[in-house]
Write a protein that holds these residues in place. Structure first.
Motif, mmCIF file in Angstrom:
data_model
loop_
_atom_site.group_PDB
_atom_site.id
_atom_site.type_symbol
_atom_site.label_atom_id
_atom_site.label_comp_id
_atom_site.label_asym_id
_atom_site.label_seq_id
_atom_site.Cartn_x
_atom_site.Cartn_y
_atom_site.Cartn_z
ATOM 1 N N ARG A 1 0.828 -0.913 0.009
ATOM 2 C CA ARG A 1 -0.110 -0.025 -0.405
ATOM 3 C C ARG A 1 0.637 1.332 0.303
ATOM 4 N N LEU A 2 2.177 1.082 0.571
ATOM 5 C CA LEU A 2 3.107 2.511 0.533
ATOM 6 C C LEU A 2 3.503 2.441 -1.383
ATOM 7 N N VAL A 3 4.256 1.310 -1.558
ATOM 8 C CA VAL A 3 4.588 1.669 -3.182
ATOM 9 C C VAL A 3 3.864 1.696 -4.330
ATOM 10 N N PRO A 4 4.453 3.106 -4.718
ATOM 11 C CA PRO A 4 3.522 2.801 -5.877
ATOM 12 C C PRO A 4 3.308 2.628 -7.108
ATOM 13 N N GLY A 5 2.444 1.870 -7.960
ATOM 14 C CA GLY A 5 2.535 1.197 -8.539
ATOM 15 C C GLY A 5 2.258 -0.687 -8.463
ATOM 16 N N VAL A 6 2.347 -0.329 -6.607
ATOM 17 C CA VAL A 6 1.624 -2.435 -6.581
ATOM 18 C C VAL A 6 0.628 -1.673 -5.924
ATOM 19 N N ARG A 7 0.873 -1.059 -5.474
ATOM 20 C CA ARG A 7 -1.019 -0.272 -4.373
ATOM 21 C C ARG A 7 -1.766 -1.234 -4.820
ATOM 22 N N THR A 8 -2.022 -0.930 -6.314
ATOM 23 C CA THR A 8 -3.628 -1.606 -6.568
ATOM 24 C C THR A 8 -3.163 -3.452 -6.578
ATOM 25 N N LEU A 9 -1.876 -3.375 -7.350
ATOM 26 C CA LEU A 9 -1.505 -5.024 -7.503
ATOM 27 C C LEU A 9 -1.901 -6.242 -6.286
ATOM 28 N N ILE A 10 -1.329 -5.207 -5.283
ATOM 29 C CA ILE A 10 -1.305 -6.369 -4.633
ATOM 30 C C ILE A 10 -2.346 -6.702 -3.175
ATOM 31 N N SER A 11 -3.551 -6.025 -4.337
ATOM 32 C CA SER A 11 -5.195 -7.058 -3.599
ATOM 33 C C SER A 11 -5.235 -7.805 -4.490
ATOM 34 N N ILE A 12 -4.442 -8.075 -5.743
ATOM 35 C CA ILE A 12 -4.930 -9.408 -6.954
ATOM 36 C C ILE A 12 -4.189 -10.568 -5.883
ATOM 37 N N PRO A 13 -3.104 -10.452 -5.478
ATOM 38 C CA PRO A 13 -2.322 -11.737 -4.962
ATOM 39 C C PRO A 13 -3.447 -12.244 -3.596
ATOM 40 N N ALA A 14 -3.239 -11.332 -2.640
ATOM 41 C CA ALA A 14 -3.956 -11.427 -1.728
ATOM 42 C C ALA A 14 -5.502 -11.826 -1.955
ATOM 43 N N GLY A 15 -6.257 -11.932 -2.587
ATOM 44 C CA GLY A 15 -7.798 -12.894 -3.267
ATOM 45 C C GLY A 15 -7.102 -14.034 -3.513
ATOM 46 N N ILE A 16 -6.657 -14.381 -4.548
ATOM 47 C CA ILE A 16 -6.017 -15.189 -5.255
ATOM 48 C C ILE A 16 -5.147 -16.803 -4.234
ATOM 49 N N ASN A 17 -4.635 -15.845 -3.377
ATOM 50 C CA ASN A 17 -4.081 -16.886 -2.090
ATOM 51 C C ASN A 17 -4.775 -17.373 -1.359
ATOM 52 N N GLY A 18 -6.587 -16.310 -1.272
ATOM 53 C CA GLY A 18 -7.128 -16.859 -0.028
ATOM 54 C C GLY A 18 -6.765 -15.851 1.042
ATOM 55 N N MET A 19 -6.162 -14.792 1.754
ATOM 56 C CA MET A 19 -6.264 -13.901 2.489
ATOM 57 C C MET A 19 -7.583 -13.660 3.465
ATOM 58 N N ALA A 20 -8.032 -14.060 3.847
ATOM 59 C CA ALA A 20 -9.305 -13.769 4.412
ATOM 60 C C ALA A 20 -9.658 -12.623 5.027
ATOM 61 N N LEU A 21 -10.450 -12.023 4.762
ATOM 62 C CA LEU A 21 -11.065 -11.257 4.275
ATOM 63 C C LEU A 21 -11.025 -9.520 5.823
ATOM 64 N N PHE A 22 -11.236 -9.833 6.251
ATOM 65 C CA PHE A 22 -10.370 -8.846 8.398
ATOM 66 C C PHE A 22 -8.931 -8.467 8.059
ATOM 67 N N PRO A 23 -7.592 -9.266 8.499
ATOM 68 C CA PRO A 23 -6.659 -8.934 8.385
ATOM 69 C C PRO A 23 -5.838 -8.432 6.583
ATOM 70 N N PHE A 24 -7.179 -8.723 5.484
ATOM 71 C CA PHE A 24 -6.484 -8.031 4.067
ATOM 72 C C PHE A 24 -7.287 -7.003 4.318
ATOM 73 N N LEU A 25 -7.928 -6.261 5.158
ATOM 74 C CA LEU A 25 -8.494 -5.254 5.618
ATOM 75 C C LEU A 25 -7.784 -4.179 6.306
ATOM 76 N N LEU A 26 -7.161 -5.248 7.396
ATOM 77 C CA LEU A 26 -6.390 -4.098 8.467
ATOM 78 C C LEU A 26 -5.232 -3.958 7.615
#
Length: 203
Positions: free
Chosen positions: A117-142
């Motif tokens: 979230r602190l890196v330009p160019g990565v900020r948006t894309l980092i959400s994709i692997p979080a979803g792909i790898n099944g990261m739980a919603l609460f820690p993702f949002l936190l």
């Protein structure tokens, strides 16, 4: 782009900030490095307040991260890469970008969401692997929210500071572009050193 951002924020106020930051997460070519500094300029002119502006930016960003998170969760890596190869040019996202983000997430886990979230160019894309790898919603949002608060606050304060120096808003990209890249490099290097130090301790 600058004129559209300015008009949207001037017309819609705090809601405009949230809307722009939401769209910035869906469409990477829209830069947060122009949106939040303008909020800082507006705050300096006594037309907005710090906390509501930052809150609007954070809420818009976090909400904008959810569509990519669920895209990763529901579609999976292979299907997203196919779609990126076919349509990604319209939003500057390629299959290779998704692979890199996924590899980074697999190496660093949940902390990659925070630092991403602190890196330009990565900020948006980092959400994709979080979803792909099944990261739980609460820690993702936190992790997303904490990282976003830092990034949004830094950009808003930078815009306020430039306004206090009587700098023109059109110079924001000239001033903050290199600065944001330097900050991103420092954060990435710091994160890598932290990971290496942790691994050495575990061995």
């Amino acid at each position: 782009m600058e004129q559209w951002i300015t008009e949207t924020m001037t017309t819609l106020g705090y809601f405009g900030i949230g809307l722009l930051m939401f769209l910035e997460n869906l469409f990477p070519p829209i830069p947060s490095e122009l949106i939040m500094p303008l909020a800082g300029f507006t705050i300096f002119q006594k037309q907005m307040e710090f906390l509501p502006a930052i809150l609007a930016g954070v809420v818009g960003t976090v909400l904008g991260a959810l569509p990519w998170y669920y895209a990763g969760k529901l579609l999976g890596e292979h299907r997203l890469e196919q779609l990126a190869d076919k349509y990604g040019k319209w939003i500057s996202v390629s299959a290779k970008d998704i692979q890199k983000a996924n590899n980074w997430f697999n190496r660093h886990g949940k902390k990659a969401v925070f630092f991403g979230r602190l890196v330009p160019g990565v900020r948006t894309l980092i959400s994709i692997p979080a979803g792909i790898n099944g990261m739980a919603l609460f820690p993702f949002l936190l992790y997303s929210t904490i990282g976003t608060i830092i990034w949004v606050s830094l950009l808003t304060i930078a815009g306020y500071y430039l306004a206090s120096l009587n700098k023109d808003y059109h110079l924001v990209d000239e001033y903050l572009g290199p600065v944001s890249k330097i900050v991103a490099a420092i954060l990435v290097i710091g994160f890598i050193l932290w990971v290496l130090r942790k691994r050495l301790r575990d061995e």
